[in-house]
Write a protein that holds these residues in place. Structure first.
Motif, PDB file in Angstrom:
ATOM      1  N   ILE A   4       3.717  43.587  55.345  1.00 23.24           N
ATOM      2  CA  ILE A   4       4.818  42.702  55.040  1.00 23.24           C
ATOM      3  C   ILE A   4       4.588  42.806  53.329  1.00 23.24           C
ATOM      4  CG2 ILE A   4       5.601  40.412  54.822  1.00 23.24           C
ATOM      5  CD1 ILE A   4       5.932  41.694  57.662  1.00 23.24           C
ATOM      6  N   CYS A   5       5.739  42.919  52.843  1.00 21.12           N
ATOM      7  CA  CYS A   5       5.751  42.997  51.357  1.00 21.12           C
ATOM      8  C   CYS A   5       5.340  41.527  50.824  1.00 21.12           C
ATOM      9  CB  CYS A   5       7.106  43.463  50.951  1.00 21.12           C
ATOM     10  SG  CYS A   5       7.413  43.388  49.006  1.00 21.12           S
ATOM     11  N   PRO A   6       4.577  41.365  49.743  1.00 20.66           N
ATOM     12  CA  PRO A   6       4.253  40.228  49.310  1.00 20.66           C
ATOM     13  C   PRO A   6       5.274  39.441  48.588  1.00 20.66           C
ATOM     14  CG  PRO A   6       2.969  41.982  48.218  1.00 20.66           C
ATOM     15  CD  PRO A   6       3.769  42.441  49.024  1.00 20.66           C
ATOM     16  N   LYS A   7       6.172  40.443  47.939  1.00 21.76           N
ATOM     17  CA  LYS A   7       7.220  39.723  47.356  1.00 21.76           C
ATOM     18  C   LYS A   7       8.596  39.353  47.904  1.00 21.76           C
ATOM     19  CE  LYS A   7       9.519  39.932  42.831  1.00 21.76           C
ATOM     20  NZ  LYS A   7       9.492  40.465  41.449  1.00 21.76           N
ATOM     21  N   SER A   8       8.979  40.376  48.888  1.00 25.75           N
ATOM     22  CA  SER A   8      10.140  39.900  49.569  1.00 25.75           C
ATOM     23  C   SER A   8      10.087  39.373  50.973  1.00 25.75           C
ATOM     24  CB  SER A   8      10.987  41.418  49.879  1.00 25.75           C
ATOM     25  OG  SER A   8      10.278  42.067  50.667  1.00 25.75           O
ATOM     26  N   GLY A   9       8.824  39.423  51.426  1.00 24.37           N
ATOM     27  CA  GLY A   9       8.342  39.033  52.689  1.00 24.37           C
ATOM     28  C   GLY A   9       8.827  39.996  53.950  1.00 24.37           C
ATOM     29  N   LYS A  10       9.602  41.217  53.509  1.00 23.54           N
ATOM     30  CA  LYS A  10      10.262  42.215  54.572  1.00 23.54           C
ATOM     31  C   LYS A  10       9.034  42.976  55.108  1.00 23.54           C
ATOM     32  CE  LYS A  10      14.838  42.532  52.392  1.00 23.54           C
ATOM     33  NZ  LYS A  10      15.880  43.455  51.952  1.00 23.54           N
ATOM     34  N   GLN A  11       9.333  43.441  56.359  1.00 20.75           N
ATOM     35  CA  GLN A  11       8.664  44.481  56.910  1.00 20.75           C
ATOM     36  C   GLN A  11       8.718  45.700  56.189  1.00 20.75           C
ATOM     37  OE1 GLN A  11       9.605  45.474  60.979  1.00 20.75           O
ATOM     38  NE2 GLN A  11       7.575  45.610  61.359  1.00 20.75           N
ATOM     39  N   GLY A  12       7.361  46.411  56.102  1.00 22.67           N
ATOM     40  CA  GLY A  12       7.496  47.617  55.224  1.00 22.67           C
ATOM     41  C   GLY A  12       7.320  49.008  56.285  1.00 22.67           C
ATOM     42  N   PHE A  13       7.701  49.926  55.994  1.00 27.31           N
ATOM     43  CA  PHE A  13       7.832  50.985  56.760  1.00 27.31           C
ATOM     44  C   PHE A  13       7.288  52.147  55.659  1.00 27.31           C
ATOM     45  CE2 PHE A  13      10.953  48.672  58.766  1.00 27.31           C
ATOM     46  CZ  PHE A  13      10.818  48.661  60.023  1.00 27.31           C
ATOM     47  N   LYS A  35      21.673  48.256  57.478  1.00 28.61           N
ATOM     48  CA  LYS A  35      22.430  49.501  57.663  1.00 28.61           C
ATOM     49  C   LYS A  35      21.749  50.743  56.747  1.00 28.61           C
ATOM     50  CE  LYS A  35      26.617  48.293  59.781  1.00 28.61           C
ATOM     51  NZ  LYS A  35      27.706  47.767  59.893  1.00 28.61           N
ATOM     52  N   HIS A  36      20.832  50.198  55.718  1.00 31.69           N
ATOM     53  CA  HIS A  36      20.423  50.868  54.659  1.00 31.69           C
ATOM     54  C   HIS A  36      18.978  50.787  54.426  1.00 31.69           C
ATOM     55  CE1 HIS A  36      24.846  51.269  53.515  1.00 31.69           C
ATOM     56  NE2 HIS A  36      24.650  50.063  53.649  1.00 31.69           N
ATOM     57  N   THR A  37      18.464  51.897  53.947  1.00 32.82           N
ATOM     58  CA  THR A  37      16.867  51.738  53.607  1.00 32.82           C
ATOM     59  C   THR A  37      16.765  51.837  51.918  1.00 32.82           C
ATOM     60  OG1 THR A  37      16.755  54.132  53.846  1.00 32.82           O
ATOM     61  CG2 THR A  37      16.416  52.949  55.849  1.00 32.82           C
ATOM     62  N   TYR A  38      15.598  51.280  51.563  1.00 31.84           N
ATOM     63  CA  TYR A  38      15.234  51.561  49.966  1.00 31.84           C
ATOM     64  C   TYR A  38      13.631  51.505  50.055  1.00 31.84           C
ATOM     65  CZ  TYR A  38      14.400  46.276  49.570  1.00 31.84           C
ATOM     66  OH  TYR A  38      13.941  45.238  49.795  1.00 31.84           O
ATOM     67  N   ARG A  39      13.242  51.963  49.076  1.00 30.22           N
ATOM     68  CA  ARG A  39      11.727  51.877  48.620  1.00 30.22           C
ATOM     69  C   ARG A  39      11.716  50.992  47.758  1.00 30.22           C
ATOM     70  NH1 ARG A  39       7.029  55.114  48.624  1.00 30.22           N
ATOM     71  NH2 ARG A  39       8.103  56.869  49.515  1.00 30.22           N
ATOM     72  N   CYS A  40      10.643  49.989  48.028  1.00 32.33           N
ATOM     73  CA  CYS A  40      10.408  48.789  47.367  1.00 32.33           C
ATOM     74  C   CYS A  40       9.904  49.062  46.099  1.00 32.33           C
ATOM     75  CB  CYS A  40       9.629  47.587  48.107  1.00 32.33           C
ATOM     76  SG  CYS A  40       9.258  46.258  47.371  1.00 32.33           S
ATOM     77  N   PRO A  41      10.375  48.525  45.134  1.00 31.75           N
ATOM     78  CA  PRO A  41       9.427  48.673  43.852  1.00 31.75           C
ATOM     79  C   PRO A  41       8.195  48.080  43.424  1.00 31.75           C
ATOM     80  CG  PRO A  41      11.429  47.565  43.359  1.00 31.75           C
ATOM     81  CD  PRO A  41      11.458  47.844  44.762  1.00 31.75           C
ATOM     82  N   ASP A  42       7.853  47.025  44.595  1.00 27.66           N
ATOM     83  CA  ASP A  42       6.820  45.964  44.297  1.00 27.66           C
ATOM     84  C   ASP A  42       5.708  46.545  45.328  1.00 27.66           C
ATOM     85  OD1 ASP A  42       8.224  44.145  42.601  1.00 27.66           O
ATOM     86  OD2 ASP A  42       9.449  43.532  44.294  1.00 27.66           O
TER      87      ASP A  42
END
Length: 63
Positions: A4-13, A35-42
């Motif tokens: 889980i991303c500490p900043k966004s709280g979203k599940q990571g892949f 519908k979209h994916t992105y690489r988290c800068p955090d």
């Protein structure tokens, strides 16, 4: 369990492919499905979002 991303709280892949596979499996039942994916800068993992890539770029420039 996925990180889980500490900043966004979203599940990571681990990859965009893994994130997209998740879209096909569990999110198809949701009304407001991502519908979209992105690489988290955090955290460096990939996340799912409903925000189109062009709007994500505008958000990053504004912050």
């Amino acid at each position: 369990m996925r990180p889980i991303c500490p900043k966004s709280g979203k599940q990571g892949f681990d990859s965009a492919t893994d994130a997209k596979a998740s879209l096909l499996s569990k999110h198809n039942r949701r009304k407001l499905q991502p519908k979209h994916t992105y690489r988290c800068p955090d955290c460096g993992n990939w996340h799912l979002t409903r925000v189109p890539p062009e709007r994500m770029a505008k958000r990053r420039r504004a912050s």
